[in-house]
Design a protein around this motif. Structure first.
Motif, mmCIF file in Angstrom:
data_model
loop_
_atom_site.group_PDB
_atom_site.id
_atom_site.type_symbol
_atom_site.label_atom_id
_atom_site.label_comp_id
_atom_site.label_asym_id
_atom_site.label_seq_id
_atom_site.Cartn_x
_atom_site.Cartn_y
_atom_site.Cartn_z
ATOM 1 N N GLU A 102 -13.661 31.137 -18.157
ATOM 2 C CA GLU A 102 -14.540 31.203 -19.332
ATOM 3 C C GLU A 102 -13.772 31.651 -20.571
ATOM 4 N N VAL A 103 -12.878 32.597 -20.405
ATOM 5 C CA VAL A 103 -12.071 33.073 -21.530
ATOM 6 C C VAL A 103 -11.173 31.944 -22.034
ATOM 7 N N LYS A 104 -10.574 31.180 -21.117
ATOM 8 C CA LYS A 104 -9.745 30.038 -21.522
ATOM 9 C C LYS A 104 -10.581 28.974 -22.223
ATOM 10 N N ARG A 105 -11.742 28.684 -21.674
ATOM 11 C CA ARG A 105 -12.614 27.651 -22.228
ATOM 12 C C ARG A 105 -13.115 28.045 -23.611
ATOM 13 N N ASP A 106 -13.508 29.303 -23.758
ATOM 14 C CA ASP A 106 -14.070 29.789 -25.019
ATOM 15 C C ASP A 106 -13.013 29.817 -26.123
ATOM 16 N N ASP A 107 -11.786 30.167 -25.766
ATOM 17 C CA ASP A 107 -10.646 30.181 -26.682
ATOM 18 C C ASP A 107 -10.900 30.967 -27.969
ATOM 19 N N SER A 108 -11.687 32.031 -27.873
ATOM 20 C CA SER A 108 -11.884 32.890 -29.042
ATOM 21 C C SER A 108 -10.949 34.084 -28.920
ATOM 22 N N GLU A 109 -10.842 34.846 -29.962
ATOM 23 C CA GLU A 109 -9.981 36.024 -29.914
ATOM 24 C C GLU A 109 -10.789 37.294 -29.685
ATOM 25 N N ILE A 110 -12.018 37.149 -29.233
ATOM 26 C CA ILE A 110 -12.885 38.301 -29.000
ATOM 27 C C ILE A 110 -12.532 38.998 -27.700
ATOM 28 N N ILE A 111 -12.137 38.231 -26.705
ATOM 29 C CA ILE A 111 -11.828 38.816 -25.397
ATOM 30 C C ILE A 111 -10.455 38.344 -24.942
ATOM 31 N N SER A 112 -9.703 39.279 -24.390
ATOM 32 C CA SER A 112 -8.431 38.909 -23.776
ATOM 33 C C SER A 112 -8.313 39.638 -22.444
ATOM 34 N N LEU A 113 -7.610 39.009 -21.529
ATOM 35 C CA LEU A 113 -7.415 39.551 -20.191
ATOM 36 C C LEU A 113 -5.924 39.689 -19.934
ATOM 37 N N CYS A 114 -5.550 40.784 -19.297
ATOM 38 C CA CYS A 114 -4.141 41.028 -18.986
ATOM 39 C C CYS A 114 -4.053 41.696 -17.616
ATOM 40 N N VAL A 115 -3.266 41.130 -16.728
ATOM 41 C CA VAL A 115 -3.082 41.722 -15.407
ATOM 42 C C VAL A 115 -2.209 42.955 -15.563
ATOM 43 N N THR A 144 -1.099 44.914 -9.368
ATOM 44 C CA THR A 144 -1.674 44.125 -8.277
ATOM 45 C C THR A 144 -3.149 44.426 -8.043
ATOM 46 N N GLU A 145 -3.655 45.523 -8.618
ATOM 47 C CA GLU A 145 -5.031 45.920 -8.355
ATOM 48 C C GLU A 145 -5.999 45.739 -9.518
ATOM 49 N N PHE A 146 -5.490 45.780 -10.756
ATOM 50 C CA PHE A 146 -6.401 45.803 -11.901
ATOM 51 C C PHE A 146 -6.064 44.792 -12.989
ATOM 52 N N LEU A 147 -7.128 44.358 -13.646
ATOM 53 C CA LEU A 147 -7.086 43.460 -14.791
ATOM 54 C C LEU A 147 -7.636 44.236 -15.982
ATOM 55 N N GLU A 148 -6.906 44.238 -17.107
ATOM 56 C CA GLU A 148 -7.395 44.916 -18.301
ATOM 57 C C GLU A 148 -8.170 43.921 -19.153
ATOM 58 N N VAL A 149 -9.382 44.301 -19.509
ATOM 59 C CA VAL A 149 -10.233 43.506 -20.392
ATOM 60 C C VAL A 149 -10.199 44.179 -21.765
ATOM 61 N N THR A 150 -9.821 43.436 -22.796
ATOM 62 C CA THR A 150 -9.801 43.967 -24.155
ATOM 63 C C THR A 150 -10.765 43.151 -25.002
ATOM 64 N N LEU A 151 -11.637 43.850 -25.711
ATOM 65 C CA LEU A 151 -12.659 43.214 -26.549
ATOM 66 C C LEU A 151 -12.454 43.604 -28.003
ATOM 67 N N ARG A 152 -12.741 42.686 -28.911
ATOM 68 C CA ARG A 152 -12.729 42.973 -30.351
ATOM 69 C C ARG A 152 -14.166 43.059 -30.831
ATOM 70 N N GLY A 153 -14.441 44.078 -31.653
ATOM 71 C CA GLY A 153 -15.802 44.266 -32.147
ATOM 72 C C GLY A 153 -15.861 45.419 -33.124
ATOM 73 N N SER A 154 -16.922 46.201 -33.037
ATOM 74 C CA SER A 154 -17.138 47.327 -33.955
ATOM 75 C C SER A 154 -17.300 48.629 -33.184
ATOM 76 N N TRP A 155 -16.681 49.683 -33.698
ATOM 77 C CA TRP A 155 -16.750 51.022 -33.119
ATOM 78 C C TRP A 155 -17.639 51.879 -34.000
ATOM 79 N N LEU A 156 -18.602 52.567 -33.382
ATOM 80 C CA LEU A 156 -19.499 53.473 -34.095
ATOM 81 C C LEU A 156 -19.373 54.853 -33.497
ATOM 82 N N SER A 157 -19.127 55.839 -34.354
ATOM 83 C CA SER A 157 -19.073 57.223 -33.895
ATOM 84 C C SER A 157 -19.415 58.130 -35.064
ATOM 85 N N ASP A 158 -19.577 59.401 -34.766
ATOM 86 C CA ASP A 158 -19.877 60.346 -35.840
ATOM 87 C C ASP A 158 -18.603 60.837 -36.518
#
Length: 129
Positions: free
Chosen positions: A62-75, A78-92
């Protein structure tokens, strides 16, 4: 829309039907009414998913098909895949690691990501018992 709520020790991911713009506007109004400061800025959020979860290959496709820069995946290893998302951060406070991150992508990608996160949480709770 995906909403990731980061606390001091963990985070919670949920799918919402609102757009990020609608949700942020409501959050800004709430902060104004209660007199709370609020920082909203473009940012990224990352979290790990086990690579052996059923459905990870669907997410990769789906990430390949969508080809947007909102989500990226990085192995990571051997156990984990890192998911990185672009968006907005809200905090105080802009220096705070506690807050809410919002982003939007295709409905299918949001659904797959949410489902995989739920499965990872279920696996983690079984392993900790």
């Amino acid at each position: 829309m995906l909403k990731l709520t980061y606390t001091e020790g963990s985070f919670y991911l949920e799918c919402l039907t609102q757009s990020p713009e609608e949700w942020v506007a409501q959050r800004v109004i709430l902060a104004l009414r209660v007199g709370q400061s609020l920082c909203v800025e473009p940012s990224t959020a990352s979290f790990l998913l086990p690579v052996d979860l059923p459905g990870v290959d669907l997410l990769k496709a789906e990430v390949k098909r969508d080809d947007s820069e909102i989500i990226s995946l990085c192995v990571c290893d051997t156990e984990f895949l890192e998911v990185t998302l672009r968006g907005s951060w809200l905090s105080d406070n802009s220096e705070n690691a506690v807050g809410v991150f919002t982003t939007t992508m295709s409905d299918r990608a949001e659904f797959l990501l949410h489902k995989l996160w739920q499965e990872a949480q279920a696996c983690a709770s079984v392993m900790s018992e």
